[in-house]
Design an enzyme around this catalytic site. Structure first.
Site, PDB file in Angstrom:
ATOM      1  N   ASN A   9       0.926  -1.042  -0.145  1.00 23.79           N
ATOM      2  CA  ASN A   9       0.032   0.107   0.072  1.00 23.79           C
ATOM      3  C   ASN A   9       0.907   1.117  -0.065  1.00 23.79           C
ATOM      4  O   ASN A   9       1.430   1.454   0.949  1.00 23.79           O
ATOM      5  CB  ASN A   9      -0.896  -0.082   1.117  1.00 23.79           C
ATOM      6  CG  ASN A   9      -1.652   1.122   1.555  1.00 23.79           C
ATOM      7  OD1 ASN A   9      -1.748   1.960   0.639  1.00 23.79           O
ATOM      8  ND2 ASN A   9      -2.050   1.304   2.719  1.00 23.79           N
ATOM      9  N   TRP A  10       1.075   1.801  -1.214  1.00 24.84           N
ATOM     10  CA  TRP A  10       1.923   3.016  -1.421  1.00 24.84           C
ATOM     11  C   TRP A  10       1.483   4.305  -0.577  1.00 24.84           C
ATOM     12  O   TRP A  10       2.092   5.226  -0.359  1.00 24.84           O
ATOM     13  CB  TRP A  10       2.215   3.246  -2.875  1.00 24.84           C
ATOM     14  CG  TRP A  10       2.879   2.196  -3.232  1.00 24.84           C
ATOM     15  CD1 TRP A  10       3.239   0.948  -2.966  1.00 24.84           C
ATOM     16  CD2 TRP A  10       3.380   2.306  -4.999  1.00 24.84           C
ATOM     17  NE1 TRP A  10       3.913  -0.124  -3.859  1.00 24.84           N
ATOM     18  CE2 TRP A  10       4.092   1.181  -5.078  1.00 24.84           C
ATOM     19  CE3 TRP A  10       3.447   3.215  -5.793  1.00 24.84           C
ATOM     20  CZ2 TRP A  10       4.602   0.574  -6.299  1.00 24.84           C
ATOM     21  CZ3 TRP A  10       4.287   3.020  -6.882  1.00 24.84           C
ATOM     22  CH2 TRP A  10       4.774   1.730  -7.210  1.00 24.84           C
ATOM     23  N   LYS A  11       0.168   4.199  -0.357  1.00 20.25           N
ATOM     24  CA  LYS A  11      -0.294   5.422   0.293  1.00 20.25           C
ATOM     25  C   LYS A  11      -0.197   6.774  -0.691  1.00 20.25           C
ATOM     26  O   LYS A  11      -0.153   6.652  -1.771  1.00 20.25           O
ATOM     27  CB  LYS A  11       0.103   5.590   1.764  1.00 20.25           C
ATOM     28  CG  LYS A  11      -0.111   4.587   2.411  1.00 20.25           C
ATOM     29  CD  LYS A  11       0.078   4.634   4.226  1.00 20.25           C
ATOM     30  CE  LYS A  11      -0.165   3.234   4.722  1.00 20.25           C
ATOM     31  NZ  LYS A  11      -0.059   3.498   6.069  1.00 20.25           N
ATOM     32  N   HIS A  96      -9.350   1.276   4.914  1.00 22.78           N
ATOM     33  CA  HIS A  96      -8.254   1.320   5.743  1.00 22.78           C
ATOM     34  C   HIS A  96      -8.404   2.311   6.872  1.00 22.78           C
ATOM     35  O   HIS A  96      -8.990   3.339   6.830  1.00 22.78           O
ATOM     36  CB  HIS A  96      -7.118   1.916   4.532  1.00 22.78           C
ATOM     37  CG  HIS A  96      -5.833   1.940   5.253  1.00 22.78           C
ATOM     38  ND1 HIS A  96      -5.265   2.958   6.103  1.00 22.78           N
ATOM     39  CD2 HIS A  96      -4.789   0.985   5.354  1.00 22.78           C
ATOM     40  CE1 HIS A  96      -3.969   2.472   6.319  1.00 22.78           C
ATOM     41  NE2 HIS A  96      -3.731   1.386   5.895  1.00 22.78           N
ATOM     42  N   GLU A  98      -6.727   4.719   7.900  1.00 28.52           N
ATOM     43  CA  GLU A  98      -6.644   6.100   7.554  1.00 28.52           C
ATOM     44  C   GLU A  98      -7.730   6.889   6.955  1.00 28.52           C
ATOM     45  O   GLU A  98      -8.127   7.985   7.128  1.00 28.52           O
ATOM     46  CB  GLU A  98      -5.227   6.417   6.694  1.00 28.52           C
ATOM     47  CG  GLU A  98      -4.102   6.060   7.665  1.00 28.52           C
ATOM     48  CD  GLU A  98      -2.850   5.598   6.938  1.00 28.52           C
ATOM     49  OE1 GLU A  98      -2.816   5.559   5.547  1.00 28.52           O
ATOM     50  OE2 GLU A  98      -2.014   5.098   7.550  1.00 28.52           O
ATOM     51  N   GLU A 168      -5.314  -4.865  10.575  1.00 22.62           N
ATOM     52  CA  GLU A 168      -4.097  -3.832  10.827  1.00 22.62           C
ATOM     53  C   GLU A 168      -4.438  -2.915  12.083  1.00 22.62           C
ATOM     54  O   GLU A 168      -5.132  -2.032  12.174  1.00 22.62           O
ATOM     55  CB  GLU A 168      -4.243  -2.627   9.690  1.00 22.62           C
ATOM     56  CG  GLU A 168      -3.888  -3.404   8.261  1.00 22.62           C
ATOM     57  CD  GLU A 168      -3.254  -2.250   7.406  1.00 22.62           C
ATOM     58  OE1 GLU A 168      -2.063  -2.582   6.674  1.00 22.62           O
ATOM     59  OE2 GLU A 168      -3.988  -1.350   7.198  1.00 22.62           O
ATOM     60  N   GLY A 174       2.869   2.455  10.786  1.00 20.34           N
ATOM     61  CA  GLY A 174       3.623   3.490  10.646  1.00 20.34           C
ATOM     62  C   GLY A 174       4.354   3.909  12.086  1.00 20.34           C
ATOM     63  O   GLY A 174       4.858   4.975  12.073  1.00 20.34           O
ATOM     64  N   SER A 213       3.607  -1.995  10.502  1.00 24.62           N
ATOM     65  CA  SER A 213       5.138  -1.977  10.715  1.00 24.62           C
ATOM     66  C   SER A 213       5.591  -3.350  10.239  1.00 24.62           C
ATOM     67  O   SER A 213       6.471  -3.773  11.067  1.00 24.62           O
ATOM     68  CB  SER A 213       5.323  -1.485  11.914  1.00 24.62           C
ATOM     69  OG  SER A 213       4.995  -0.270  12.236  1.00 24.62           O
ATOM     70  N   GLY A 235       4.919   1.290   4.802  1.00 26.25           N
ATOM     71  CA  GLY A 235       6.364   1.890   4.585  1.00 26.25           C
ATOM     72  C   GLY A 235       7.238   1.190   3.788  1.00 26.25           C
ATOM     73  O   GLY A 235       8.040   1.506   2.999  1.00 26.25           O
TER      74      GLY A 235
HETATM   75  P1  PGA Z   1       2.876   0.334   7.577  1.00 24.69           P
HETATM   76  O1  PGA Z   1       1.514   0.658   6.958  1.00 24.69           O
HETATM   77  O2  PGA Z   1       3.551  -0.917   7.059  1.00 24.69           O
HETATM   78  O3  PGA Z   1       3.871   1.660   7.209  1.00 24.69           O
HETATM   79  O4  PGA Z   1       2.750   0.191   9.127  1.00 24.69           O
HETATM   80  C1  PGA Z   1       0.575  -0.635   6.865  1.00 24.69           C
HETATM   81  C2  PGA Z   1      -0.855  -0.050   6.294  1.00 24.69           C
HETATM   82  O5  PGA Z   1      -1.173   0.994   6.536  1.00 24.69           O
HETATM   83  O6  PGA Z   1      -1.486  -0.668   5.384  1.00 24.69           O
END
Ligand code: PGA
Length: 250
Positions: A9-11, A96, A98, A168, A174, A213, A235
């Site tokens: 997931n590149w966000k 997600h 976010e 998640e 993150g 993470s 990330g």
């Molecule tokens: P992260 O994000 O690996 O940077 O913790 C995971 C995600 O939000 O899909």
């Protein structure tokens, strides 16, 4: 046999040229990835079509990070599931944390997004997970169970068979903090049990990813757990070496 998936997931990262470089880096290391592991990348909307061109002769599959909850029309700034599908993507990440946290996505909205995804032949990667205060109050089963029931329980078995679930924990995204493999396995088993209450044996076939993470150093222990079928990577998906390092962890 459940499908093993490592999804990136590149966000809101990379410009198109950087995205292409990242994809080329992944392609150059593809032979290191076990053949039964499916790689998915989810770049921003703006480079989906370009990314699709880049991966066309590879086993990599494409996902969007979101789609609109309406089919078409006067919804300025939105991107429909049909538009996503037309780029060549076959998956869409929905729910997600976010999106839930910053854009107010709730189960009602997510039910509509799910419907749009299915109407347009996209497979949802449906994310669930509790916040830190919910974990501390020992409400994580209740929260995650609610996120599953309020959305996935509305699906037909045929639709459910095409869903990938991603657990998640919000406190691990993150932050550098990973759930321990025992914590993750416990809730993955709970998710599978919850799904089996509604869908029976089908629950055994559903791929459930861990996210938060996840990196090459902790992926082997996480992926060794019985109910963890891969990862949704943020990330570490922005570096070809780390992304492939995770995919090699089975
Ligand atoms: P992260 O994000 O690996 O940077 O913790 C995971 C995600 O939000 O899909």
């Amino acid at each position: 046999m459940r499908k093993k998936i490592v999804a990136g997931n590149w966000k809101m990262n990379t410009l198109p040229a950087e995205g292409i470089e990242l994809i080329n880096g992944i392609i150059s290391k593809l032979e290191e990835v076990p053949s039964d592991v499916q790689l998915i990348i989810a770049p921003p909307f703006t480079h989906l079509a370009l990314a699709n061109e880049q991966i066309k002769d590879t086993p990599i599959t494409l996902s969007a990070q979101n789609c609109a909850d309406q089919a078409k029309g006067a919804y300025t700034g939105e991107v429909s599931a049909a538009m996503v599908k037309a780029t060549g993507a076959s998956y869409v990440i929905l729910g997600h944390s976010e999106r839930r946290e910053y854009y107010g996505e709730n189960s009602e909205i997510l039910n509509r997004k799910m419907a749009q995804a299915f109407e347009n032949g996209l497979k949802p990667i449906y994310c669930v997970g509790e916040k830190l205060e919910e974990r501390e109050a020992e409400k994580h089963f209740e929260v995650v169970g609610g996120q599953i029931k309020e959305v996935l329980f509305n699906l037909t078995p045929e639709q459910m068979a095409n869903v990938v679930v991603a657990y998640e924990p919000v406190w691990a995204i993150g932050t550098g903090k990973t759930a321990t493999s025992d914590q993750a396995q416990e809730i993955h088993a709970f998710i599978r049990k919850t799904l089996s209450d509604k869908f029976g044996e089908l629950a055994q076939e559903i791929t459930i990813l861990y996210g938060g993470s996840c990196k090459p150093s902790n992926a082997p222990e996480l992926f060794a757990q019985e109910d963890i079928d891969g990862g949704l990577i943020g990330g570490a998906a922005l570096k070809a070496e780390d992304f492939i390092g995770i995919a090699k962890s089975y």
